[in-house]
Write a protein that holds these residues in place. Structure first.
Motif, PDB file in Angstrom:
ATOM      1  N   THR A 166       0.844  -1.194   0.000  1.00 58.04           N
ATOM      2  CA  THR A 166       0.000   0.000   0.000  1.00 58.04           C
ATOM      3  C   THR A 166       0.882   1.247   0.000  1.00 58.04           C
ATOM      4  O   THR A 166       1.551   1.516   0.980  1.00 58.04           O
ATOM      5  CB  THR A 166      -0.907  -0.018   1.239  1.00 58.04           C
ATOM      6  OG1 THR A 166      -1.564  -1.286   1.309  1.00 58.04           O
ATOM      7  CG2 THR A 166      -1.933   1.067   1.215  1.00 58.04           C
ATOM      8  N   HIS A 167       0.852   2.030  -1.120  1.00 58.54           N
ATOM      9  CA  HIS A 167      -0.057   1.930  -2.254  1.00 58.54           C
ATOM     10  C   HIS A 167       0.676   1.555  -3.556  1.00 58.54           C
ATOM     11  O   HIS A 167       0.045   1.246  -4.560  1.00 58.54           O
ATOM     12  CB  HIS A 167      -0.763   3.272  -2.481  1.00 58.54           C
ATOM     13  CG  HIS A 167      -1.729   3.609  -1.407  1.00 58.54           C
ATOM     14  ND1 HIS A 167      -3.021   3.096  -1.389  1.00 58.54           N
ATOM     15  CD2 HIS A 167      -1.625   4.367  -0.304  1.00 58.54           C
ATOM     16  CE1 HIS A 167      -3.657   3.556  -0.326  1.00 58.54           C
ATOM     17  NE2 HIS A 167      -2.836   4.332   0.354  1.00 58.54           N
ATOM     18  N   LYS A 174       1.025  -0.697  -9.016  1.00 61.61           N
ATOM     19  CA  LYS A 174       0.254   0.454  -8.549  1.00 61.61           C
ATOM     20  C   LYS A 174      -1.076  -0.055  -8.028  1.00 61.61           C
ATOM     21  O   LYS A 174      -1.766  -0.810  -8.712  1.00 61.61           O
ATOM     22  CB  LYS A 174       0.044   1.453  -9.690  1.00 61.61           C
ATOM     23  CG  LYS A 174      -0.776   2.679  -9.311  1.00 61.61           C
ATOM     24  CD  LYS A 174      -0.854   3.645 -10.480  1.00 61.61           C
ATOM     25  CE  LYS A 174      -1.615   4.916 -10.096  1.00 61.61           C
ATOM     26  NZ  LYS A 174      -1.620   5.896 -11.216  1.00 61.61           N
ATOM     27  N   LEU A 221      -0.563   9.220  -2.764  1.00 67.67           N
ATOM     28  CA  LEU A 221      -1.776   9.153  -3.571  1.00 67.67           C
ATOM     29  C   LEU A 221      -1.925  10.436  -4.370  1.00 67.67           C
ATOM     30  O   LEU A 221      -1.721  11.531  -3.836  1.00 67.67           O
ATOM     31  CB  LEU A 221      -3.011   8.965  -2.683  1.00 67.67           C
ATOM     32  CG  LEU A 221      -3.090   7.686  -1.860  1.00 67.67           C
ATOM     33  CD1 LEU A 221      -4.223   7.779  -0.844  1.00 67.67           C
ATOM     34  CD2 LEU A 221      -3.293   6.471  -2.767  1.00 67.67           C
ATOM     35  N   CYS A 267      -4.798   7.720  -8.740  1.00 65.94           N
ATOM     36  CA  CYS A 267      -4.885   6.557  -7.854  1.00 65.94           C
ATOM     37  C   CYS A 267      -6.331   6.279  -7.472  1.00 65.94           C
ATOM     38  O   CYS A 267      -7.199   7.149  -7.526  1.00 65.94           O
ATOM     39  CB  CYS A 267      -4.081   6.799  -6.578  1.00 65.94           C
ATOM     40  SG  CYS A 267      -2.321   7.071  -6.849  1.00 65.94           S
ATOM     41  N   GLN A 281       0.277  14.516   2.884  1.00 61.97           N
ATOM     42  CA  GLN A 281      -0.635  13.737   2.037  1.00 61.97           C
ATOM     43  C   GLN A 281      -2.072  14.051   2.427  1.00 61.97           C
ATOM     44  O   GLN A 281      -2.485  13.841   3.567  1.00 61.97           O
ATOM     45  CB  GLN A 281      -0.388  12.241   2.208  1.00 61.97           C
ATOM     46  CG  GLN A 281      -1.384  11.344   1.481  1.00 61.97           C
ATOM     47  CD  GLN A 281      -1.184  11.346  -0.026  1.00 61.97           C
ATOM     48  OE1 GLN A 281      -0.205  10.797  -0.524  1.00 61.97           O
ATOM     49  NE2 GLN A 281      -2.107  11.958  -0.764  1.00 61.97           N
ATOM     50  N   TYR A 284      -6.174  13.377   1.543  1.00 62.59           N
ATOM     51  CA  TYR A 284      -7.055  12.417   0.895  1.00 62.59           C
ATOM     52  C   TYR A 284      -8.458  12.618   1.440  1.00 62.59           C
ATOM     53  O   TYR A 284      -8.654  13.193   2.518  1.00 62.59           O
ATOM     54  CB  TYR A 284      -6.581  10.979   1.110  1.00 62.59           C
ATOM     55  CG  TYR A 284      -6.219  10.610   2.535  1.00 62.59           C
ATOM     56  CD1 TYR A 284      -7.159  10.059   3.392  1.00 62.59           C
ATOM     57  CD2 TYR A 284      -4.919  10.799   3.027  1.00 62.59           C
ATOM     58  CE1 TYR A 284      -6.828   9.702   4.696  1.00 62.59           C
ATOM     59  CE2 TYR A 284      -4.576  10.445   4.313  1.00 62.59           C
ATOM     60  CZ  TYR A 284      -5.536   9.898   5.152  1.00 62.59           C
ATOM     61  OH  TYR A 284      -5.211   9.547   6.438  1.00 62.59           O
ATOM     62  N   ASN A 304      -4.526   6.496   6.409  1.00 59.05           N
ATOM     63  CA  ASN A 304      -3.774   6.037   5.245  1.00 59.05           C
ATOM     64  C   ASN A 304      -2.587   5.175   5.682  1.00 59.05           C
ATOM     65  O   ASN A 304      -1.423   5.510   5.451  1.00 59.05           O
ATOM     66  CB  ASN A 304      -3.297   7.237   4.427  1.00 59.05           C
ATOM     67  CG  ASN A 304      -2.678   6.820   3.099  1.00 59.05           C
ATOM     68  OD1 ASN A 304      -3.161   5.898   2.446  1.00 59.05           O
ATOM     69  ND2 ASN A 304      -1.604   7.489   2.707  1.00 59.05           N
ATOM     70  N   SER A 331       0.182   2.390   5.608  1.00 55.86           N
ATOM     71  CA  SER A 331       0.979   1.959   4.466  1.00 55.86           C
ATOM     72  C   SER A 331       1.965   0.882   4.889  1.00 55.86           C
ATOM     73  O   SER A 331       2.334   0.775   6.062  1.00 55.86           O
ATOM     74  CB  SER A 331       1.739   3.158   3.881  1.00 55.86           C
ATOM     75  OG  SER A 331       2.441   2.805   2.717  1.00 55.86           O
ATOM     76  N   THR A 370      -8.101   8.854 -13.645  1.00 59.74           N
ATOM     77  CA  THR A 370      -8.738   8.189 -12.508  1.00 59.74           C
ATOM     78  C   THR A 370      -9.594   7.025 -12.990  1.00 59.74           C
ATOM     79  O   THR A 370      -9.549   5.923 -12.421  1.00 59.74           O
ATOM     80  CB  THR A 370      -9.622   9.177 -11.725  1.00 59.74           C
ATOM     81  OG1 THR A 370      -8.962  10.431 -11.596  1.00 59.74           O
ATOM     82  CG2 THR A 370      -9.970   8.629 -10.357  1.00 59.74           C
TER      83      THR A 370
END
Length: 606
Positions: A92-93, A108, A138, A142, A158, A160, A166, A168, A386
């Protein structure tokens, strides 16, 4: 992608454990060839595991970019002449993978397995240095999307739009496995039944053409119940055991690729269940019997390990689902581990299987606030790039889980913006693709509160209606009488306009465990129970509602902010799986419902 299995022709070596670890602070590690030698420093990291909560270092937790993992791997000497495959359950990710000094592949997408054939880079009996650069960043290309911003002081941040942390890392197992040069590359199984006879249709793909033999084995008895040959065909199972919610009931399709002497070149086993799923008016039918979903939206989320898979935690969660009377769950908001899905297949847990397409909505951030900064469907937000990634996520999810009897609905997005006219052109190709990949299951998406029946533009494309609704929490908080009226009115609108089954995929109220009041005050356990009772009444009075999945199974971690104090607290259980009063209420309701006992009926075909 086929699962990695052991058979007479395939072997597995698990690479889980402690790996060397380094933070790529400036994200120059690939250019600087960190993979070409042992990583600097003496840090170690657990695999599987999320990085974020392991270290007593906030800079590591908040790092945006690459983390480097490394370990030495010995290839079994008995694998001479075999294809040698390196397989990751997820990263991830994103991931860049190196064997010694050579990059062998990139991936990815943070929730699906991927693998690389490294036969030409390693030697049986020898060792190699395995290095993985895992990237948590991201952007709008993504799924889920995000944006990396650089602050005035040079730090990266980051952002989102999804309301879960998030996490990882290498969240699932890393495997080294062998398979023959000529091998099974794909298996597709579909089922039906007539009376007490099951019908199993199979199609096998292989790396090189050659003769194929199949056998169907009852996993309960070990008995071979059918045999046939060829890369495709149909066989019957007499006195079939249907896969049934709450019970399970599995068979194995054993595929043997043969050589000229009729000996096995490769043997691959794919489990499956004989069952049917279809929508009939307001009814959702499994094996032609009306099914009522009880359960939760869930997260792969635990203290310390974050989103990592753990067999012990999986068993605990499944046991709590059984204890509370749940017969189903949604993999909100990403595909779960293969191990969890296998468990659902074996034990009859019904699954709504969801892609990682969450956060496709610039009207809101994390489901609660306007994100600001433009429209959803525009260049740099949700655009053609996307959509291309979204298509790939759908293909990968269906390819991985198409043979699973537990999966009864494909959910291709959670709470997207469907009020925009542009949402039609974005989603229509995705729906068509999902049906092309698998014409046997209903297709749905999860509708957000801001897009009711008279505003949503895409519901008519789908087979079921799935609604996230928070009357009494985000709307008219504390006023359950008004909330009941408004919710009932909206459900009536959905029912009359679409005449499709409705599953309430989210409803919930944040609740601090141990907080009580003689009044039904928000955030108390008392209010959470009163809130659930109000929702239950609304569900029971709407004939189109065929399921209720409370949000959430357990409290879970989110990014910090004034709306989230140490995470989302809507769980029926705390993050460490202690029941709140709501869990007792749901247990009483669900275990007393005849629909929730569907899975305990006689599972022999009638």
């Amino acid at each position: 992608m086929l699962p990695a299995i052991e058979s007479a022709t395939r072997e597995i070596r698990c690479l889980d454990g402690m790996w060397r670890f380094a933070v790529d602070w400036d994200n120059t590690g690939i250019d600087d060839r960190l993979y070409a030698d042992s990583l600097p420093g003496n840090r170690e990291v657990a695999v599987p595991g999320s990085v974020n909560d392991l270290f007593a270092d906030e800079d590591i937790r908040n790092h945006v970019g690459h983390w480097f993992y490394q370990r030495d791997v010995r290839v079994p000497r008995g694998w001479d002449g075999e294809r040698i495959i390196l397989r990751f359950g997820s990263a991830t990710h994103h991931a860049v993978v190196f064997v010694d000094d050579v990059e062998v592949g990139r991936n990815k997408g943070g929730y699906m397995p991927f693998e690389f054939d490294i036969t030409d880079r390693v030697a049986p009996g020898g060792t190699f240095r395995l290095t993985v650069a895992v990237d948590n960043r991201l952007d709008n290309t993504c799924i889920p999307p995000g944006e990396v911003r650089e602050l005035p002081d040079g730090r990266r941040q980051q952002n989102y739009l999804h309301d879960f942390y998030n996490y990882s890392g290498l969240h699932r197992s890393v495997l080294l496995y062998s398979r023959p040069a000529r091998h099974v590359t794909d298996v597709t199984i579909t089922t039906d039944y007539t009376g007490t006879t099951g019908h199993v249709t199979w199609e096998v793909a292989q790396s090189e053409e050659g003769p194929v033999r199949i056998a169907v084995v009852d996993k309960q008895t070990g008995e071979v119940v059918a045999r046939a040959g060829g890369t495709r065909g149909t066989v019957d199972i007499e006195d079939v055991t249907l896969w049934t919610p709450g019970v399970g009931g599995l068979y194995d399709l054993v595929v043997a690729l043969l050589d000229d002497a009729d000996g096995p070149v490769d043997i691959f086993t794919q489990h499956f269940g004989v069952r049917t799923v279809r929508v009939d008016g307001y009814r959702f039918l499994i094996n032609d019997t009306p099914f009522y979903f009880t359960g939760f939206g869930m997260h792969e989320d635990h203290e310390t390990i974050g989103k990592a898979h753990s067999n012990a935690h999986m068993v605990q969660d499944a046991e709590l689902l059984s204890w509370i009377g749940a017969n189903s769950m949604r993999t909100s908001h990403y595909p779960y581990s293969e191990e969890f899905m296998d468990y659902c297949d074996r034990h009859g847990i019904v699954v709504i299987d969801e892609t990682p397409a969450v956060g496709l909505n610039w009207m809101m951030a994390g489901g609660i606030l306007d994100s600001g900064g433009g429209e959803t469907y525009e260049e740099g937000h949700v655009d053609d790039d996307t959509q291309a990634t979204h298509k790939e996520e759908i293909r990968r999810l269906v390819a991985r889980d198409k043979n699973r009897p537990s999966v009864v609905i494909w959910s291709i997005a959670n709470e997207p913006d469907t009020t925009s006219p542009k949402s039609v052109d974005y989603f229509r190709p995705l729906v068509e693709l999902t049906r092309e990949c698998d014409p046997t299951r209903p297709v749905g998406f999860v509708n957000v509160m801001f897009a009711p029946y008279d505003v949503c533009r895409i519901t008519g494309m789908f087979d079921v209606i799935m609604l996230n609704r928070y009357y009494g929490w985000y709307v008219d908080s504390g006023d359950l009488e008004t909330s009941e009226r408004k919710f009932a009115e909206e459900l009536k609108g959905w029912t009359e306009k679409y005449r499709l089954p409705i599953i309430i995929t989210e409803y919930g109220a944040d609740t601090v465990a141990g907080l009580h009041s003689i009044y039904d005050q928000p955030f108390t356990e008392d209010y959470q129970v009163a809130y659930l009772k109000m929702n239950s009444k609304v569900f029971d009075e709407c004939e189109a509602v065929v399921g209720e999945q409370m949000w959430n199974f357990a409290d879970f971690q989110t990014k910090y902010g004034f709306a989230r104090v140490d995470g989302n607290k809507k769980g029926a259980f705390t993050r460490d799986r202690r029941p709140k009063a709501a869990a007792r209420y749901l247990r009483e309701r669900w275990t007393s419902m005849e629909a929730a006992r569907y899975g305990r009926r006689d599972h022999r075909a009638r």
